[in-house]
Design an enzyme around this catalytic site. Sequence first.
Site, PDB file in Angstrom:
ATOM      1  N   GLU A  45      43.442  30.896  45.234  1.00  0.00           N
ATOM      2  CA  GLU A  45      42.422  29.900  44.886  1.00  0.00           C
ATOM      3  C   GLU A  45      42.925  29.059  43.719  1.00  0.00           C
ATOM      4  O   GLU A  45      42.785  29.472  42.555  1.00  0.00           O
ATOM      5  CB  GLU A  45      41.123  30.595  44.467  1.00  0.00           C
ATOM      6  CG  GLU A  45      40.521  31.480  45.533  1.00  0.00           C
ATOM      7  CD  GLU A  45      39.037  31.718  45.275  1.00  0.00           C
ATOM      8  OE1 GLU A  45      38.235  31.243  46.097  1.00  0.00           O
ATOM      9  OE2 GLU A  45      38.683  32.334  44.252  1.00  0.00           O
ATOM     10  N   HIS A  71      39.238  37.247  40.012  1.00  0.00           N
ATOM     11  CA  HIS A  71      38.778  35.864  40.210  1.00  0.00           C
ATOM     12  C   HIS A  71      39.043  35.048  38.944  1.00  0.00           C
ATOM     13  O   HIS A  71      38.844  35.535  37.828  1.00  0.00           O
ATOM     14  CB  HIS A  71      37.288  35.834  40.579  1.00  0.00           C
ATOM     15  CG  HIS A  71      36.878  34.503  41.139  1.00  0.00           C
ATOM     16  ND1 HIS A  71      36.671  33.404  40.330  1.00  0.00           N
ATOM     17  CD2 HIS A  71      36.684  34.088  42.405  1.00  0.00           C
ATOM     18  CE1 HIS A  71      36.351  32.368  41.087  1.00  0.00           C
ATOM     19  NE2 HIS A  71      36.359  32.755  42.364  1.00  0.00           N
TER      20      HIS A  71
END
Length: 230
Positions: A157, A88
């Site tokens: 993302e 992430h």
Amino acid sequence: MIYAANFKTNHTRQSTQKYLEALSEKLHTKKTEDKVYIFPPSTALDVYSGDFTIGAQNAYPAYNGAFTGEIGVEQLDEFGIKTILIGHSERREYLLESQEKVAQKFSFFQEQGFEIIYCIGEPLEIRQKGFDAVMEYLPAQFEGIDVTYENLIVAYEPIWAIGTGRSATVEKISATHSALKKEINDKPLLYGGSVKLENLKEITGITGVDGVLVGSASLDADSFSKMVLS
Ligand code: 13P
């Protein structure tokens, strides 16, 4: 479709319990082919019942040992957790996880047979340089990553769309996803970055989008279940 909720550093053990009770009631009417993942903070990991999979937002690549502040496979095994988020952007950025570290973590959890949701994404300054710059930047985040791994889901993302309330445009998501699909042997590919009920349909309607990874808009059980059932 895959609907994944990343709570990040939100919710307590108690509120996660309440959330999952509320969610599991709503999910009775969910389409069987849709899959729901919830990534609560590690203090809220437990065995929960419902039509969803609980995953860890992070763990240390070890079974157990002297890694102060971390959890390993032993702590995840206690709750039967076999799903993990790796790479992430918040961990890359704030916890300074290098591509090398991320790749080591990936290999370890791959060996353990975990289902891995592997996150990639470019910062604003790269996106501002245009599509070619993005497509030079993103493949570097697959360095050391076995994209043929059978239990792999990738999440794209864009960092500039995370937590801003403004998702990437349909055109940008579409172009990036179709280019990425070639890099990842057509593995499931999620989009993340300001996904909410209002833009969900146009995002999930894009070819090459197999689901969404949701932060802020997943924190309320009612809103998230509306997204899953919409
Ligand atoms: P937001 O949905 O809050 O933009 O967060 C996206 C994200 O980072 C999910 O992992």
